[in-house]
Structures are given as C-alpha cells and as structure tokens.
Design a protein around this motif. Structure first.
Motif, PDB file in Angstrom:
ATOM      1  N   LEU A  27       3.574   0.784   2.824  1.00 48.54           N
ATOM      2  CA  LEU A  27       3.217  -0.200   3.833  1.00 48.54           C
ATOM      3  C   LEU A  27       3.091  -1.573   3.202  1.00 48.54           C
ATOM      4  O   LEU A  27       2.482  -1.733   2.142  1.00 48.54           O
ATOM      5  CB  LEU A  27       1.887   0.179   4.488  1.00 48.54           C
ATOM      6  N   GLN A  83       0.815   5.225   1.175  1.00 53.37           N
ATOM      7  CA  GLN A  83       0.086   6.196   1.986  1.00 53.37           C
ATOM      8  C   GLN A  83       0.746   7.566   1.824  1.00 53.37           C
ATOM      9  O   GLN A  83       1.804   7.838   2.407  1.00 53.37           O
ATOM     10  CB  GLN A  83       0.050   5.789   3.456  1.00 53.37           C
ATOM     11  N   TYR A 112       0.842  -1.189   0.000  1.00 57.16           N
ATOM     12  CA  TYR A 112       0.000   0.000   0.000  1.00 57.16           C
ATOM     13  C   TYR A 112       0.883   1.247   0.000  1.00 57.16           C
ATOM     14  O   TYR A 112       1.969   1.258   0.589  1.00 57.16           O
ATOM     15  CB  TYR A 112      -0.898   0.042   1.244  1.00 57.16           C
ATOM     16  N   PHE A 148       0.056  -5.255   9.297  1.00 56.44           N
ATOM     17  CA  PHE A 148       0.927  -4.295   8.639  1.00 56.44           C
ATOM     18  C   PHE A 148       2.291  -4.174   9.304  1.00 56.44           C
ATOM     19  O   PHE A 148       2.424  -4.318  10.523  1.00 56.44           O
ATOM     20  CB  PHE A 148       0.269  -2.913   8.629  1.00 56.44           C
ATOM     21  N   GLY A 149       3.278  -3.867   8.480  1.00 61.69           N
ATOM     22  CA  GLY A 149       4.595  -3.512   8.974  1.00 61.69           C
ATOM     23  C   GLY A 149       4.656  -2.041   9.340  1.00 61.69           C
ATOM     24  O   GLY A 149       3.652  -1.323   9.236  1.00 61.69           O
ATOM     25  N   GLN A 150       5.840  -1.597   9.766  1.00 56.06           N
ATOM     26  CA  GLN A 150       6.014  -0.216  10.208  1.00 56.06           C
ATOM     27  C   GLN A 150       6.138   0.748   9.030  1.00 56.06           C
ATOM     28  O   GLN A 150       6.058   1.959   9.223  1.00 56.06           O
ATOM     29  CB  GLN A 150       7.261  -0.101  11.085  1.00 56.06           C
ATOM     30  N   GLY A 151       6.350   0.223   7.854  1.00 61.80           N
ATOM     31  CA  GLY A 151       6.419   1.068   6.681  1.00 61.80           C
ATOM     32  C   GLY A 151       7.823   1.533   6.339  1.00 61.80           C
ATOM     33  O   GLY A 151       8.727   1.529   7.174  1.00 61.80           O
ATOM     34  N   LEU A 174       4.637   7.005   2.478  1.00 61.30           N
ATOM     35  CA  LEU A 174       4.930   5.867   3.347  1.00 61.30           C
ATOM     36  C   LEU A 174       4.433   4.617   2.619  1.00 61.30           C
ATOM     37  O   LEU A 174       3.265   4.545   2.233  1.00 61.30           O
ATOM     38  CB  LEU A 174       4.210   6.028   4.687  1.00 61.30           C
TER      39      LEU A 174
END
Lengths: 115, 115
Positions: free
Chosen positions: A90, A37, A35, A106-109, A88
């Motif tokens: 993700l 963001q 994703y 989700f990961g921290q991005g 960001l």
C-alpha cells in the motif's frame, strides 16, 4: 481530483527476482509512505519519502528500497524476492504541516505474489 | 514506541443492530488516532480521525468514535449497521514529528453483518 494511484494492481514474480512498484500521490501531497500488508494482518510501515529523501524507515531489510521523484511520485523496489514478500503493498500520501500531516490517504494497493 | 491492540478479531452482528469495535493503544506521548475501513481486495479508506478537540469524533457512513485518554482507548461505534458495512476495520495511531511520522496499525477487526 485523482486520489492515490498505484501500479500495477497485481504482479506475480519468481523467488530471487526483483520488482518495482509505483505510486502517484494525491494532488497537493508531497509525502509518500509505503506499507506492507500480509494476509490477515494490519499494514506494516516500510518507509516514508519527503523531498526525495527517505525520512523514516520501519523494520525492513535493505532489500527494500525506494525513490521519490521531483513530481512527488514514488517507487518501491524489492530485490532478491522471498516467498514471504508476498503481500499487498500500500502506498499512502500526506501533506501539510502539523497534526494534519499525520492523516494518510491510501491507494488501492499492489498485490504481489512470489512463487 | 506506540502500539495498537484491537481486542476482537471478528465481530458478527445482525443488520440494524448497534456495534462497537474496540481499540486500545499505548504510547508515552500524545498521539493522533484513526480508523480505516478495508473492503475485500481494496486499499484503506479513512473513516474518522482524532487530532485534537472534542473527544467524540464523527466520521463517514454513520460511524463515530470516542477518544478516552485515561483508558487509552478509541472505540468505534455505529448505532445501526447495514450489510454494506461488512469489511475489515483497522485502528491506527500516529504522532507528529518534524522528521517524519508513520501510522502504527492494529491487527484489524472483521465486521460481519448478517441479515
């Protein structure tokens, strides 16, 4: 149990360059989604990988490509970077079948800045 | 196609007061619904989910949400907020498809808890 891990955490690139972001899914998960963001917005779906193939894709140009490896980890590649690609990024993983497979972790991005 | 509308971009509230973050969705088929929280410079953490069953869903950190099919809403509530609840909250919708699924997010609601 490690969750979703992404690398690097931050990245600065110059317009026109290429970038590769990496993601390791949560243990037991076989599906990876990416994703984007942008600042002040909700995440936008880029694509999803399952069994090393792109299974579904959002409304992103071909400059965005990906790969999934046999160990389920994944890479996101962006070519010919534009200033508008700053965001960001993700990674999310999921697994199982049926409705439970819609739940994503989700990961921290990775914060990508294009200058 | 699915879409999500979060009706408030920002919600200020005093500590220990109740709060409701509103979410409406549109879809022509049955969907699954999620609320995620995002703290500054971090990824998304799942608060709660509705997949099936009881329309009142309880999540982490004292949050709950109610799925209302007739009003196509999935509002998030907490009876008493803390300073630590200050974050951005995202409502998301998905549906299970054998060839892949994706989350469609709203634009987010920033919850600001004041002392």
């Amino acid at each position: 149990d490690a969750g979703v891990t992404q690398s690097p955490t931050h990245l600065i690139k110059t317009r026109g360059q290429q970038v590769t972001l990496r993601c390791s899914p949560k243990s037991g998960h076989d599906t990876v989604s990416w994703y984007q963001q942008a600042l002040g917005q909700g995440p936008q779906f880029i694509f999803q990988y399952y069994e090393e193939e792109e299974r579904q894709r959002g409304n992103f140009p071909d400059r965005f490509s990906g790969h999934q490896f046999p160990n389920y980890s994944s890479e996101l590649n962006v070519n010919a970077l534009l200033l508008g690609d700053s965001a960001l990024y993700l990674c999310a993983s999921s697994g199982g079948t049926g409705p439970q497979s819609t739940e994503a972790f989700f990961g921290q991005g990775t914060r990508l800045t294009v200058v | 196609a699915q879409s999500v509308t979060q009706l408030d971009s920002q919600v200020p509230v005093f500590e220990e007061a109740p709060v409701e973050l509103r979410c409406n969705y549109s879809s022509s088929v049955s969907v699954y619904l999620f609320w995620y929280v995002q703290y500054p410079n971090q990824g998304l953490q799942l608060l709660l989910k509705y997949l099936s069953g009881s329309t009142l869903v309880k999540g982490i950190n004292g949050f709950e949400a109610e799925f209302n099919k007739s009003q196509t809403s999935f509002h998030l509530r907490k009876p008493s907020v803390h300073i630590s609840d200050t974050a951005e909250y995202f409502c998301a919708v998905s549906r299970y498809m054998e060839y892949g699924n994706k989350l469609v997010f709203g634009a987010g609601t920033i919850l600001r808890v004041k002392s």
